[in-house]
Motif scaffolding. Structure first.
Motif, PDB file in Angstrom:
ATOM      1  N   ARG A 148      -7.774   1.586  -4.573  1.00 19.62           N
ATOM      2  CA  ARG A 148      -7.140   0.639  -3.713  1.00 19.62           C
ATOM      3  C   ARG A 148      -5.579   0.985  -3.870  1.00 19.62           C
ATOM      4  NH1 ARG A 148      -8.866  -5.085  -2.430  1.00 19.62           N
ATOM      5  NH2 ARG A 148      -6.592  -5.083  -1.574  1.00 19.62           N
ATOM      6  N   ARG A 149      -4.804   1.063  -2.901  1.00 19.31           N
ATOM      7  CA  ARG A 149      -3.334   1.246  -2.966  1.00 19.31           C
ATOM      8  C   ARG A 149      -2.556  -0.139  -3.254  1.00 19.31           C
ATOM      9  NH1 ARG A 149      -1.489   6.015  -2.336  1.00 19.31           N
ATOM     10  NH2 ARG A 149       0.519   5.231  -1.547  1.00 19.31           N
ATOM     11  N   ASP A 150      -3.164  -1.156  -2.798  1.00 18.69           N
ATOM     12  CA  ASP A 150      -2.444  -2.343  -2.887  1.00 18.69           C
ATOM     13  C   ASP A 150      -3.039  -3.519  -3.631  1.00 18.69           C
ATOM     14  OD1 ASP A 150      -4.291  -2.210  -0.620  1.00 18.69           O
ATOM     15  OD2 ASP A 150      -3.206  -4.145  -0.067  1.00 18.69           O
ATOM     16  N   SER A 151      -2.390  -4.382  -4.263  1.00 17.04           N
ATOM     17  CA  SER A 151      -3.040  -5.212  -4.926  1.00 17.04           C
ATOM     18  C   SER A 151      -2.238  -6.516  -4.382  1.00 17.04           C
ATOM     19  CB  SER A 151      -2.937  -5.149  -6.275  1.00 17.04           C
ATOM     20  OG  SER A 151      -3.511  -4.046  -6.604  1.00 17.04           O
ATOM     21  N   ARG A 181      -7.576  -0.267  -8.584  1.00 11.25           N
ATOM     22  CA  ARG A 181      -6.705   0.855  -8.110  1.00 11.25           C
ATOM     23  C   ARG A 181      -7.427   2.248  -8.558  1.00 11.25           C
ATOM     24  NH1 ARG A 181      -1.122  -0.446  -8.813  1.00 11.25           N
ATOM     25  NH2 ARG A 181      -0.968  -1.941  -7.124  1.00 11.25           N
ATOM     26  N   ALA A 195       0.927  -1.020   0.054  1.00 10.66           N
ATOM     27  CA  ALA A 195       0.035  -0.239  -0.116  1.00 10.66           C
ATOM     28  C   ALA A 195       1.033   1.268   0.003  1.00 10.66           C
ATOM     29  CB  ALA A 195      -0.984  -0.071   1.136  1.00 10.66           C
ATOM     30  N   GLN A 228       1.901   1.563  -3.680  1.00 13.70           N
ATOM     31  CA  GLN A 228       1.108   1.065  -4.563  1.00 13.70           C
ATOM     32  C   GLN A 228       1.654  -0.084  -5.598  1.00 13.70           C
ATOM     33  OE1 GLN A 228      -1.571   3.754  -6.624  1.00 13.70           O
ATOM     34  NE2 GLN A 228      -1.334   5.332  -5.222  1.00 13.70           N
ATOM     35  N   ARG A 229       1.994  -1.043  -4.635  1.00 11.99           N
ATOM     36  CA  ARG A 229       2.576  -2.279  -5.555  1.00 11.99           C
ATOM     37  C   ARG A 229       1.773  -3.414  -5.708  1.00 11.99           C
ATOM     38  NH1 ARG A 229       8.320  -1.774  -3.307  1.00 11.99           N
ATOM     39  NH2 ARG A 229       9.146  -0.887  -5.216  1.00 11.99           N
ATOM     40  N   THR A 230       1.926  -4.320  -6.582  1.00  9.63           N
ATOM     41  CA  THR A 230       1.056  -5.606  -6.544  1.00  9.63           C
ATOM     42  C   THR A 230       2.193  -6.550  -6.274  1.00  9.63           C
ATOM     43  OG1 THR A 230      -0.015  -4.645  -8.468  1.00  9.63           O
ATOM     44  CG2 THR A 230       0.072  -6.992  -8.362  1.00  9.63           C
TER      45      THR A 230
END
Ligand code: ADP
Length: 752
Positions: A250-253, A246, A191, A194-196
Motif C-alpha cells: 500500500r502506498r497510502d494510509s 505498507r 499515495a 506514501q503518506r498517512t
C-alpha cells in the motif's frame, strides 16, 4: 389585553429547522407543489422554530413559482435557525398562538432529532397551550374551537443519518458524496508521497458517515461511536496494521475518525489524538484533515433530490389525510419504499441509540442502527485487512472466475475488488478473466492477488476489460475447454443484459458441455437499470448524478434567454434514467419508450411550452430517453419545437452520450457493489462446496438482496426491449407529472 387573533381559513405550513441539509429544498418544493395541486393553501415559516415563535412576516404564503429553481440548491431557501426560546413553555405557547392566528391546522417539520423532538412536544402540549392562551385572554374560546388541534408530520433532515424510522435522512447521501470526493483526493496525494492521512468527518452520535465513507473509499481504519476500539492498546494495533499494509504494497494510509468517536470508557478519541498516536508509532509525519462544514454544503445529490421529492409528496398526502388528534407521523424510506411510523416512537428510539452510546451499551447502539449497519461494519473489517486470512489446512480451495459482460458501468471495479478480497479471505483462488467473453475464448485468465485490486474502489471504467460479445456456435466448445483446463469451480459475471443472456445460454448448453455444470451468478451492473430481479443495478446512481450535474450546468447556460432544452439520456429501452433524471432536475416533460410518444402528445407539449413562455417562463427542460421513438428523434423534436416556437423561445438539444457511463462511482454504487459482491461470493462458495450447479442472478429487492433462478428469466422480461416486465419506478410517474407542471392554474404556468 391583546386582541384575540382573527382566524383565517385552513392552511398547511412547512418549516425547516436545526442543522440545514442538502435535499431540504427539493422536499420544500414537493410539499408546496403537491399541496397546491391538491388545492390547499400553503405557507412557509421562515427561520424554522424561531419563525414559529416570532410569527408575523415569518409566515409567508407560497405559490407555484416561489419554489421554482431551487431543486439544485444546497441548504434551505426558507431558512433555519436554532431557537433556545422553543425549549421554554412560553416559546412553545407563542408558537401555538401564531399557528392559530395564521390559520395553520397542518404542519410539516423537516429537521434533525432536536427539531423533531420539539415538534413532537408541540403537538403533545397543544391543548395545554390553548387552554393557557384562553385563560390569559390571548385567544377566544370561539377561535380555539375553530382550531381543535394540529396535524403534524415530520421528515428527518440531517446529514448524520442518525434518526430512527428512515434508512436515510435527507442530506446524508450528499454528505457522503462530499466526504468520498475529499478522501479520494487525499488518497491520490497520500499515495504519491506514501503518506498517512487522518480524516475527521461529522457524526457526534452516529458513525454512519465515517463507516460508509471508509467502506466507499477503501480506508484502512475507522473510529465510530458505536464500536470503540476493543482495548486501550489501539494505538499500537493501528500502527501495526498500517505498517503491515505498507509492507504488503500500500502506498497510502487513510484513517477515518467520526467526531463523536470515543474509547471503551467513554473518553473521546479525537482526530488529533489519532494523528499524534500515529506520528509517534510510525515515526513519520501524519496529516490531519478536518472536513467540517463542506460536508453540509453544496448541491444535493440525485438521490437526495429524488428521495426528498418523494418524501415531501408523501408528507402532504399523509398530513392531509390525517385527522386532528391523530398522532404525528414520520415519513421515511425503508427498503427503497416510503413508510410512515409514529413520530413519538421514532424520537424515542433515536434517543435510545444516543443514550446507549453515552452509557457504553455499544451492542444496543449497533442493534438500534439496524442490520445493514452491522453488516457493513463486518464487511469493512474484512476488506481493510492488509492481507487475507490464511486458508485452513483441510479446506477445499475453490477456483472462482470473475468476468464482465456488456458495457462499462461505474462500480464494476469496486465489485471486483470486494469479490476478490472476500474470496481470498475465505481461502479460495480468485481468477480474473480479461476482456469479458472474448478473453474467456482466448483463455486470458489470471490469478488475482490481494494487492492486484488495490485502489479499485474509486476507479471508474473497468480494469478487467469488457465487451458485449454473447456466446454462439463453436464458442461453447472453446469456453468449456477453457473452464476445464483452468479448473474453474464457479463463475461470477458482473455486467448488464449480455451478462444475463450469456449465463442463460451457458445454462442451456449444460447437457452438451458438462463444464458448464458449475454455479454461475450474475451481479447487475449497468447504468440502464434494466435487469430483472433487481430494483437497482450498480452504476445507475453514478449515471444519474452525471446527468443531474450536466443538466444543472445546461440550465445555468440559459439564464438570460428564453430557451428550451431537449436533453437525451441513455437507458436503451428502459426509461429509468430519463424519469429519475427528470425528477431530479425539474424537467417539465419526460419521454419514455415505455409510454411512447405520438404526434398529438408533441402538439400538446408544444402548446404547453408556448403558453408557458407567453406567461413569462424563461427556461424549458425536456428529457428524452434515447430509444423513445425512432421517428421522433431528439434532433427532430428540437427542430419541431424551434420551428413552432417562432420568436418566443429557442430550442437547443443536448445528447449527453458516454459521459453517463464514465466517472468515479458514487458512494451508493460503491457500497451497493460491495454489498452485492459479498453476497455473491458467499453464495458461490456455498453452491460449489455443496456441488450445486445453480445459474442465478443477485438482486436488490425492497432493499434486501435476493437470488433469482435464471431459468425464470424468460417469464420475467420483455426480451425484445431488454427490460423487466415489471419496473417499480414507473409507479413514480404520477408524482413527476404533478411536480413538473401546475394543474389547472394557467396563471401559474411559470416553471423551473
Ligand atoms: P437538529 O434538529 O438538527 O437536531 P437541534 O438539536 O439544534 O438541531 O434542534 C433544533 C431546535 O429544536 C433547537 O434550537 C430548539 O429550538 C429545538 N429543540 C431541540 N430539542 C428540544 C427539546 N428537547 N425541547 C424543545 N425544543 C427543542
Amino acid at each position: 389585553m391583546p386582541a384575540a387573533p382573527a382566524i383565517r381559513h385552513e392552511r398547511l405550513a412547512i418549516l425547516t429547522s436545526g442543522g440545514d441539509a442538502p435535499g431540504m429544498n427539493p422536499a420544500i418544493r414537493a410539499v408546496v407543489r403537491t399541496a397546491l395541486d391538491r388545492g390547499v393553501e400553503v405557507v412557509a415559516v421562515s427561520e424554522g422554530l424561531r419563525g414559529l415563535v416570532s410569527g408575523g412576516e415569518h409566515f409567508r404564503p407560497m405559490d407555484w413559482e416561489s419554489v421554482g429553481g431551487i431543486l439544485h440548491l444546497g441548504g434551505t431557501v426558507i431558512g433555519s435557525a436554532r431557537c433556545p426560546e422553543f425549549r421554554s413553555l412560553e416559546g412553545r405557547q407563542a408558537a401555538v398562538r401564531n399557528l392559530i392566528e395564521h390559520g395553520v391546522s397542518r404542519l410539516i417539520v423537516i429537521g434533525g432529532d432536536g427539531s423533531l423532538t420539539a415538534a413532537h412536544l408541540l403537538h403533545r402540549e397543544w391543548h395545554d397551550h390553548v387552554a393557557a392562551l384562553i385563560a390569559a385572554g390571548r385567544l377566544s374560546t370561539h377561535d380555539a374551537e375553530a382550531r381543535p388541534g394540529i396535524v403534524l408530520t415530520g421528515l428527518a433532515g440531517s446529514i448524520d443519518n442518525d434518526f430512527y424510522g428512515t434508512d436515510m435522512t435527507i442530506g446524508a447521501d450528499t454528505a457522503l458524496h462530499r466526504i468520498t470526493q475529499a478522501i479520494d483526493a487525499l488518497s491520490s496525494t497520500a499515495a504519491s508521497h506514501q503518506r498517512t492521512f487522518v480524516v475527521e468527518v461529522m457524526g457526534r452520535n452516529c458513525g454512519y458517515l465515517a463507516l460508509m465513507s471508509a467502506l466507499a473509499t477503501g480506508a484502512d481504519a475507522v473510529f465510530i461511536p458505536e464500536q470503540p476500539p476493543e482495548d486501550d492498546e489501539w494505538p499500537q494495533r493501528l500502527c501495526d496494521r498500517l505498517r503491515a499494509g505498507r509492507l504488503a504494497g500500500r502506498r497510502d494510509s487513510i484513517v477515518v475518525v467520526a467526531e463523536g468517536a470515543h474509547d471503551r470508557h467513554g473518553r473521546p478519541i479525537s482526530s488529533s489524538e489519532v494523528r499524534d498516536a500515529l506520528e509517534r508509532g510510525l515515526a513519520e509525519e501524519v496529516r490531519l484533515t478536518i472536513l467540517g462544514h463542506v460536508q453540509r454544503g453544496g448541491a444535493p445529490s440525485a438521490f437526495d433530490r429524488t428521495m426528498s421529492t418523494l418524501l415531501g409528496h408523501a408528507a402532504v398526502e399523509q398530513v392531509l389525510a390525517a385527522e386532528s388528534g391523530d398522532p404525528p407521523q414520520l415519513i421515511g424510506v425503508r427498503n427503497n419504499r416510503i413508510q410512515q411510523l409514529p413520530l413519538a416512537h421514532c424520537v424515542e428510539q433515536s434517543e435510545a441509540a444516543t443514550r446507549a452510546i453515552a452509557e457504553g451499551r455499544h451492542a444496543d447502539a449497533l442493534r438500534l442502527r439496524g442490520g445493514s449497519f452491522s453488516d457493513n461494519l463486518e464487511t469493512l473489517s474484512t476488506l481493510l485487512r492488509s492481507l487475507p486470512s490464511p486458508p485452513r489446512p483441510d479446506q477445499r480451495r475453490l477456483r472462482i472466475a470473475v468476468l464482465h459482460s456488456g458495457a462499462p458501468a461505474p462500480g464494476m471495479n469496486t465489485a471486483v475488488r470486494a469479490a476478490v478480497r472476500l474470496g481470498l479471505d475465505a481461502g479460495h483462488v480468485m481468477l480474473g478473466v480479461r476482456n469479458g467473453l472474448a478473453g474467456l475464448l482466448e483463455g486470458r485468465i489470471d490469478e488475482l492477488g490481494w494487492m492486484s485490486v488495490r485502489g479499485w474502489t474509486s476507479r471508474g471504467g473497468c480494469e478487467l476489460g469488457i465487451n458485449r460479445k454473447i456466446p454462439t456456435g463453436h464458442d461453447y466448445y472453446t469456453i468449456a475447454r477453457t473452464l476445464e483446463d483452468r479448473r474453474v469451480d464457479a463463475m461470477l459475471i458482473i455486467g448488464g443484459w449480455t451478462a444475463y443472456e450469456t449465463a442463460f445460454r451457458f445454462l442451456g448448453k449444460r447437457e452438451a458441455f458438462p463444464a458448464f455444470n458449475i454455479p454461475m451468478l450474475c451481479l447487475p451492473a449497468t447504468i440502464n437499470n434494466n435487469l430483472p430481479g433487481s430494483e437497482l443495478s450498480v452504476g445507475a446512481d453514478t449515471a444519474l448524478n452525471s446527468i443531474v450535474e450536466a443538466v444543472d450546468k445546461i440550465k445555468q447556460s440559459a439564464v438570460a434567454s428564453n430557451r428550451c432544452f431537449v436533453v437525451e439520456v441513455m437507458g436503451r429501452y428502459c426509461g429509468y434514467l430519463a424519469l429519475m433524471g427528470g425528477l431530479s432536475t425539474g424537467a417539465e416533460r419526460v419521454y419514455l419508450h415505455e409510454e411512447g410518444v405520438s404526434l398529438a402528445d408533441l402538439k400538446a407539449d408544444l402548446d404547453h411550452l408556448v403558453h408557458g413562455f407567453k406567461s413569462g417562463k424563461r427556461l424549458g427542460l425536456i428529457i428524452r430517453n434515447e430509444e423513445t421513438n425512432s421517428t421522433y428523434t431528439t434532433p427532430f423534436m428540437a427542430r419541431l419545437f424551434e420551428e413552432e416556437g417562432g420568436d418566443l423561445f429557442e430550442v437547443r438539444q443536448a445528447i449527453l452520450g458516454h459521459l453517463q457511463q464514465g466517472g468515479s462511482p458514487t458512494p451508493f454504487d460503491r457500497i451497493l457493489a460491495t454489498r452485492l459482491a459479498k453476497r455473491c461470493i458467499n453464495h458461490l462458495i456455498d453452491e460449489a462446496t455443496h456441488g450445486r450447479a445453480s445459474a442465478s442472478a443477485i438482486g436488490l429487492d425492497g432493499g434486501t438482496t435476493r437470488i433469482i433462478d435464471l431459468r425464470d428469466l424468460p417469464r420475467m422480461v420483455d426480451a425484445e426491449h431488454q427490460r423487466p416486465l415489471e419496473q417499480w419506478w414507473l409507479g413514480l410517474r404520477p408524482i413527476a407529472r404533478i411536480l413538473a407542471q401546475p394543474g389547472p392554474r394557467p396563471s401559474m404556468a411559470r416553471e423551473l
